[in-house]
Design a protein around this motif. Structure first.
Motif, PDB file in Angstrom:
ATOM      1  N   ARG A  58      -5.389   3.390  14.078  1.00 54.33           N
ATOM      2  CA  ARG A  58      -4.342   2.938  13.201  1.00 54.33           C
ATOM      3  C   ARG A  58      -3.753   1.695  14.145  1.00 54.33           C
ATOM      4  NH1 ARG A  58       1.347   3.917  12.899  1.00 54.33           N
ATOM      5  NH2 ARG A  58       2.011   4.446  10.840  1.00 54.33           N
ATOM      6  N   THR A  60      -0.847  -0.933  14.403  1.00 52.70           N
ATOM      7  CA  THR A  60       0.694  -1.333  13.955  1.00 52.70           C
ATOM      8  C   THR A  60       0.940  -2.812  14.259  1.00 52.70           C
ATOM      9  OG1 THR A  60       1.698  -0.341  15.717  1.00 52.70           O
ATOM     10  CG2 THR A  60       1.521   0.886  13.763  1.00 52.70           C
ATOM     11  N   GLU A  61       1.909  -3.395  13.954  1.00 54.09           N
ATOM     12  CA  GLU A  61       2.368  -4.789  14.416  1.00 54.09           C
ATOM     13  C   GLU A  61       2.159  -5.017  15.832  1.00 54.09           C
ATOM     14  OE1 GLU A  61       5.844  -6.371  12.414  1.00 54.09           O
ATOM     15  OE2 GLU A  61       5.393  -5.228  10.531  1.00 54.09           O
ATOM     16  N   TYR A  75      -4.450  -0.285   8.984  1.00 57.08           N
ATOM     17  CA  TYR A  75      -3.311  -1.293   9.042  1.00 57.08           C
ATOM     18  C   TYR A  75      -2.249  -0.846   8.250  1.00 57.08           C
ATOM     19  CZ  TYR A  75      -6.817  -4.565  11.044  1.00 57.08           C
ATOM     20  OH  TYR A  75      -7.730  -4.939  11.880  1.00 57.08           O
ATOM     21  N   PRO A  76      -1.139  -0.144   8.573  1.00 58.39           N
ATOM     22  CA  PRO A  76      -0.059   0.190   7.801  1.00 58.39           C
ATOM     23  C   PRO A  76       1.012  -0.993   7.352  1.00 58.39           C
ATOM     24  CG  PRO A  76       0.376   0.925  10.115  1.00 58.39           C
ATOM     25  CD  PRO A  76      -1.120   0.229  10.070  1.00 58.39           C
ATOM     26  N   SER A  77       1.542  -0.960   6.472  1.00 62.42           N
ATOM     27  CA  SER A  77       2.665  -1.669   5.804  1.00 62.42           C
ATOM     28  C   SER A  77       2.239  -3.161   6.250  1.00 62.42           C
ATOM     29  CB  SER A  77       3.819  -1.353   6.723  1.00 62.42           C
ATOM     30  OG  SER A  77       4.398  -0.047   6.507  1.00 62.42           O
ATOM     31  N   HIS A  97      -3.265  -6.467  14.403  1.00 66.55           N
ATOM     32  CA  HIS A  97      -2.273  -6.815  13.360  1.00 66.55           C
ATOM     33  C   HIS A  97      -1.381  -7.712  13.957  1.00 66.55           C
ATOM     34  CE1 HIS A  97       0.102  -3.997  10.385  1.00 66.55           C
ATOM     35  NE2 HIS A  97       0.763  -5.293  10.203  1.00 66.55           N
ATOM     36  N   SER A  99       1.900 -10.237  13.726  1.00 64.50           N
ATOM     37  CA  SER A  99       3.035 -10.038  12.953  1.00 64.50           C
ATOM     38  C   SER A  99       3.780 -11.264  13.042  1.00 64.50           C
ATOM     39  CB  SER A  99       4.112  -8.741  13.736  1.00 64.50           C
ATOM     40  OG  SER A  99       5.399  -8.919  13.193  1.00 64.50           O
ATOM     41  N   ASP A 190      -0.572  -0.946   2.703  1.00 58.00           N
ATOM     42  CA  ASP A 190      -1.492  -0.258   3.777  1.00 58.00           C
ATOM     43  C   ASP A 190      -3.085  -0.826   3.409  1.00 58.00           C
ATOM     44  OD1 ASP A 190       0.676   1.247   4.654  1.00 58.00           O
ATOM     45  OD2 ASP A 190      -0.041   3.077   3.957  1.00 58.00           O
TER      46      ASP A 190
END
Length: 194
Positions: A58, A60-61, A75-77, A97, A99, A190
């Motif tokens: 997982r 995240t940003e 990769y969530p959201s 990821h 941002s 996602d």
């Protein structure tokens, strides 16, 4: 909306286009990311064991993580972000990821490609897939993060999506040939890379 100009004010990005003004506040933690040096290593996704075919990393940003052969990158959201998934020749995957704005304690957009390159190391790369909000990203964000601009500085902002420019920037940042990189605009949500 066509964006004509973006300017960093020190606490927010002011975006002007077609008579509209959009101010995106960075929130109370805004000063924390500016003062942060190297991102907190404990916040990074851990390496999944190479023999775990059902392993999922997982990411995240602002994070970089990897999985062994048969594993997946989750990769969530993914909204205004870009994901960069490196497929290794051994079947493993390393992902980042990216941002638009730094999450406190994580990598900024101008730190993400060097971190990804370090994580890949000398392993052979098959392909690189860049997916996400292609139209929100200017290739320069990989070399100079939005937060790196001083008050009053003009921040480059994409007038139109530039998938070719993003592919060149990612290839250059990873030290790979341009032909190894593909770029795809995907809807918000996602994203799983298998």
């Amino acid at each position: 909306m066509l964006i004509r100009r973006a300017r960093w004010t020190g606490s927010k990005v002011v975006v002007a286009g077609l008579g509209a003004l959009l101010a995106t506040q960075l929130g109370a933690a805004g000063g924390a990311w500016a003062a942060a040096g190297a991102p907190v290593a404990a916040a990074r996704g851990e390496r999944a064991a190479a023999g775990e075919p059902s392993a999922v990393a997982r990411i995240t940003e602002g994070q970089v993580a990897e999985v062994g052969p048969g594993g997946a990158l989750f990769y969530p959201s993914v909204t205004s972000c870009l994901t960069i998934s490196v497929r290794l020749r051994n079947g493993g995957k390393v992902g980042a990821h990216a941002s638009l704005f730094q999450v406190p304690g994580e990598y900024r957009s101008d730190q993400i490609l060097p971190a990804l390159r370090d994580r890949v190391g000398s392993r052979a790369v098959a392909t690189v897939e860049v997916k996400g909000a292609v139209g929100a990203w200017h290739p320069d964000y990989f070399t100079t993060a939005i937060e790196s601009h001083g008050p009053g500085d003009e921040v480059p902002f994409p007038a139109v999506p530039d998938p070719e420019g993003l592919a060149r920037a990612v290839a250059r940042g990873l030290g790979l040939p341009r032909g190894a990189v593909t770029v795809e605009d995907v809807p918000d949500g996602d994203l799983t890379v298998r």
